[in-house]
Design a protein around this motif. Structure first.
Motif, short mmCIF file in Angstrom:
data_model
loop_
_atom_site.label_atom_id
_atom_site.label_comp_id
_atom_site.label_asym_id
_atom_site.label_seq_id
_atom_site.Cartn_x
_atom_site.Cartn_y
_atom_site.Cartn_z
N SER A 44 0.83 -1.20 0.00
CA SER A 44 0.00 0.00 0.00
C SER A 44 0.86 1.25 0.00
O SER A 44 1.84 1.34 0.74
N ASN B 187 -5.86 7.01 4.45
CA ASN B 187 -4.75 6.06 4.31
C ASN B 187 -5.17 4.66 4.73
O ASN B 187 -4.77 3.66 4.13
N ARG B 188 -5.97 4.57 5.79
CA ARG B 188 -6.43 3.26 6.23
C ARG B 188 -7.40 2.66 5.20
O ARG B 188 -7.40 1.44 4.96
N TYR C 264 -7.36 8.60 8.10
CA TYR C 264 -8.47 7.68 7.83
C TYR C 264 -8.44 7.21 6.38
O TYR C 264 -8.62 6.02 6.09
N ASP D 260 -5.22 1.12 2.69
CA ASP D 260 -4.66 -0.14 3.18
C ASP D 260 -5.66 -1.28 3.03
O ASP D 260 -5.30 -2.39 2.63
N SER E 295 -10.63 -0.59 12.45
CA SER E 295 -9.18 -0.66 12.30
C SER E 295 -8.53 0.69 12.60
O SER E 295 -7.51 0.77 13.28
N PHE E 296 -9.15 1.76 12.10
CA PHE E 296 -8.55 3.09 12.27
C PHE E 296 -8.62 3.56 13.71
O PHE E 296 -7.60 3.92 14.31
N SER F 95 0.04 4.06 1.16
CA SER F 95 -0.36 4.99 2.21
C SER F 95 0.84 5.33 3.08
O SER F 95 1.69 4.50 3.34
N VAL G 66 -13.08 -0.52 8.26
CA VAL G 66 -12.16 0.62 8.23
C VAL G 66 -12.21 1.39 9.54
O VAL G 66 -11.18 1.74 10.12
N SER H 181 2.74 6.06 6.43
CA SER H 181 2.60 5.65 7.83
C SER H 181 3.95 5.70 8.48
O SER H 181 4.97 5.82 7.82
N GLN I 278 -6.54 1.84 16.44
CA GLN I 278 -5.12 2.19 16.50
C GLN I 278 -4.90 3.66 16.86
O GLN I 278 -3.95 3.99 17.56
#
Length: 445
Positions: free
Chosen positions: A38, A301-302, A299, A305, A276-277, A40, A273, A42, A280
């Motif tokens: 991905s 970016n997740r 968000y 992913d 998961s977001f 994204s 989503v 991070s 974390q």
């Protein structure tokens, strides 16, 4: 055998060695590859580098201690946390628990001063709730929604009150309520979405759509941003209404630091989503004062992913052509072909009329050791790969030395070194039948 045949023979051996090395290295590099990588962004973020610190400050420890001594609930300027006062007061009873509420976005030193106020049993910084050595955290979507959309920390406070009083923790209290938006509210939002794809309500801190929106929603999405909603009042539920007005379009609605997705695959995709977001990022969002654009960027970016994980039968994003990945399945066949060419020409050299006494046994030994390396290459692992690679390198050097008519002693030294490396490989594999002495005994008899 002519000069051209000699070049072809040793060229085939060299190509086989190169192909084998490339194949082994590629296998070692491919251990952690599953789907696509991905794009994204991070990684660790240093405090203050993402706009999460506000201009808010807190008094000195002595001043806050005096304030808490005078009032059981002290709310410092800029605080955003709210709770059901009746429920919390009833839970505290006569325990004398005092609460200090501070704004979000404080730096490390200011947060330290808040935590140094010893006569405050419970402390709320932003919507992070701590007490003594404990911290209460939300752990499901309804709790995160109430916390980040309206600043509700009722359940978190009740949990820590029970902890201070050494009681069993109560169940979560869900005070969040939706209401259908009025026709006028929907019309105002829809007009902005039709005009530019974005609606930013008064009080929202979103200024522009992050660049991470492109990979997250390649077909585009509609965005509506609202400030943190008033605690205790029903919140207008724009998502379903906007999704009905724009069928087939992705709709992202932001309330404070709470983000919702509506549109294709929303029934499954949205919850995965969000869980998961916030699972974390909730701790950082609750403590700091991130602008909505920063939260939305993370968000999205997740979302990217999750798309790259290939879930929900959604098409994977485009991945550039990787020549090595395409060619990798053909490398073993190319290696085998090169070895066959080398062995065939070596056999011809051994049987041909022009074979000289100088090289009578060297090509056969080189061919035998090369065949041994081929057979072991399919069995080696991380421990035995280095010795095999060194052996192959020595074989290639021996082949080059033989082709250039270098002294016999030099060629045999290289073959001795290659044989020692292959013997070490066989010993590491625990295969006595692959030790060169045993393997070559019949071939060079």
């Amino acid at each position: 055998m002519g000069r051209w045949a000699g070049w072809v023979r040793w060229g085939a051996l060299g190509a086989a060695v190169v192909v084998l090395v490339v194949f082994l290295v590629a296998q070692r590099q491919s251990i952690d590859v599953s789907y696509g990588q991905s794009p994204s962004s991070s990684g660790p973020v240093q405090e203050g580098s993402a706009g999460e610190l506000s201009d808010a400050t807190v008094p000195s420890v002595d001043e806050m201690t005096a304030m808490v001594a005078a009032d059981p609930v002290v709310r410092l300027p800029g605080s955003i946390a709210h709770w059901d006062e009746d429920l919390v007061r009833k839970a505290i009873g006569d325990a004398g628990i005092r609460i200090l509420v501070a704004p979000p976005g404080l730096d490390k030193d200011e947060r330290g001063r808040v935590r140094d106020v010893d006569n405050a049993q419970l402390r709320v910084i932003g919507t992070e709730v701590t007490g003594s050595a404990y911290q209460a955290s939300a752990d499901d979507l309804p709790s995160w929604r109430a916390q980040f959309a309206t600043g509700d920390v009722t359940s978190l406070l009740l949990t820590l009150v029970a902890s201070v009083r050494k009681q069993d923790p109560p169940g979560d209290v869900d005070l969040f309520r939706w209401r259908p938006p009025t026709e006028a509210e929907v019309t105002a939002v829809a007009a902005d979405l039709r005009a530019g794809g974005v609606h930013i309500a008064d009080g929202a801190t979103l200024t522009d759509i992050p660049k991470s929106a492109g990979p997250a929603f390649p077909d585009g999405a509609l965005y509506a941003a609202f400030p943190q909603q008033t605690f205790g009042e029903p919140v207008p539920e724009y998502g379903p209404a906007l999704a009905a007005l724009f069928p087939g379009r992705a709709v992202v609605v932001v309330y404070g630091s709470w983000i919702e997705y509506h549109g294709p695959d929303a029934a499954d995709f949205a919850d995965v989503v969000a869980a998961s977001f916030y699972g974390q990022a909730a701790d950082r969002i609750s403590t700091y004062a991130y602008p909505q654009g920063n939260v939305l960027h993370a968000y999205l970016n997740r979302v990217t992913d999750v798309r790259y994980a290939g879930l929900f039968d959604r098409p994977l994003p485009y991945l550039p052509l990787d020549p090595l990945r395409v060619a990798l399945p053909a490398l073993p066949w190319l290696f085998a072909g090169c070895v066959v060419v080398f062995l065939a020409l070596s056999t011809r050299s051994l049987l041909g009329p022009r074979r000289g006494p100088r090289s009578a046994g060297v090509p056969a030994r080189l061919a035998g050791l090369t065949a041994l390396a081929i057979e072991m290459s399919g069995l080696t692992d991380e421990k035995s790969d280095p010795a095999l690679t060194r052996g192959i390198t020595k074989l290639r050097a021996a082949g080059d030395a033989l082709a250039e008519n270098l002294p016999d002693g030099h060629v045999r030294t290289l073959l001795d070194n290659a044989e020692a490396e292959l013997d070490d490989t066989a010993w590491t594999l625990g295969r006595n039948d692959y030790r060169p002495y045993n393997y070559l005994r019949g071939r060079l008899a």
